[in-house]
Design an enzyme around this catalytic site. Structure first.
Site, short mmCIF file in Angstrom:
data_model
loop_
_atom_site.label_atom_id
_atom_site.label_comp_id
_atom_site.label_asym_id
_atom_site.label_seq_id
_atom_site.Cartn_x
_atom_site.Cartn_y
_atom_site.Cartn_z
N ARG A 106 0.82 -1.20 0.00
CA ARG A 106 0.00 0.00 0.00
C ARG A 106 0.86 1.26 0.00
O ARG A 106 0.55 2.24 -0.67
CB ARG A 106 -0.93 0.01 1.23
N HIS B 170 -6.92 8.35 11.08
CA HIS B 170 -6.57 6.94 11.01
C HIS B 170 -5.08 6.71 10.76
O HIS B 170 -4.67 5.62 10.38
CB HIS B 170 -7.39 6.25 9.92
N THR C 113 -17.13 9.19 1.62
CA THR C 113 -17.16 8.31 2.78
C THR C 113 -18.34 7.35 2.68
O THR C 113 -19.38 7.67 2.12
CB THR C 113 -17.29 9.12 4.08
#
Length: 232
Positions: A56, A106, A173
């Protein structure tokens, strides 16, 4: 001028080539959440988790901001009041577009965290379970990202911003992940006008006063233009 608080999710980075999580081809259809995005998964197989995040990180490093990221950076630069960007994303694309003081609730792919002493540092391109912490030297390196079952970062600051918002927007979202999915209700209770900008309706679409649907690279620049013209 009203404070604008913007929450962004994976949908804003999808057109930059970074996959979303919950659509039919999303990351969670290819990697079990419990294996690569939980503390328990990391305890069972840290090498697998590091391999997932190394991939990632490499993918994100090659991505560039799209028109939606650029539009939010423009809004932050040109709006006479305060614009706060809170993101669920762990990529760097808001900053690459020129946005300032982005709140990464996050965490960030580009950062590393020591599971033993909580020290944080810039992540190497490739990390491994036995990498020593620069501070305490324990072989307890992990990605500095918030996994399922962990508490997001900066929640007190976010709550303060929501309480003072005159306008709240959620962009890209899903509305499936709390506490972020509840931000619209917090902002509305504080008196903010709320708007959802999304490819399709989220799970919390009924909580928004205004909705705009379509590709982020189309609807976000249009919305920014509207906000700047109304508040000029």
């Amino acid at each position: 001028m009203d404070k604008i608080v913007i929450l962004t999710g994976a949908g804003i980075s999808a057109e930059s080539g970074l996959g979303t999580f919950r659509d039919k081809d999303g990351l969670w259809t290819r990697y079990p959440i419990e294996d690569v995005a939980t503390p328990e998964g990391f305890a069972r197989n840290p090498a697998l988790v590091h391999d997932f995040y190394n991939q990632r990180r490499a993918h994100a490093a090659q991505a560039t901001p799209n028109a939606a990221h650029d539009a939010l950076a423009r809004l932050q630069a040109e709006y006479a009041g305060t614009v706060v960007i809170v993101t669920q994303n762990v990529d760097h694309l808001h900053e690459a577009a020129g946005a300032r003081d982005v709140i990464h609730m996050h965490g960030q792919l580009a950062r590393a965290l020591c599971d033993a002493c909580d020290h944080r540092w810039d992540a190497a391109a490739v990390m491994a379970p036995d990498d020593p912490c620069p501070a305490c030297h324990a072989p307890a390196t992990r990605p500095d990202v918030v996994w399922f079952g962990e508490f997001p970062y900066h929640m007190e600051d976010i709550a303060d911003h929501l309480a003072g918002a005159g306008l709240f927007a959620a962009i890209g979202t899903s509305g499936n992940v709390y506490p972020a999915a509840g931000f619209v209700q917090e902002a509305a209770q504080a008196g903010a006008h709320t708007v959802e900008l999304n490819l399709e309706p989220s799970a919390t679409v009924s909580d928004f006063a205004e909705t705009r649907f379509g590709a982020a690279t189309q609807i976000v620049p249009d919305w920014v233009e509207t906000v700047l013209s109304r508040r000029a």
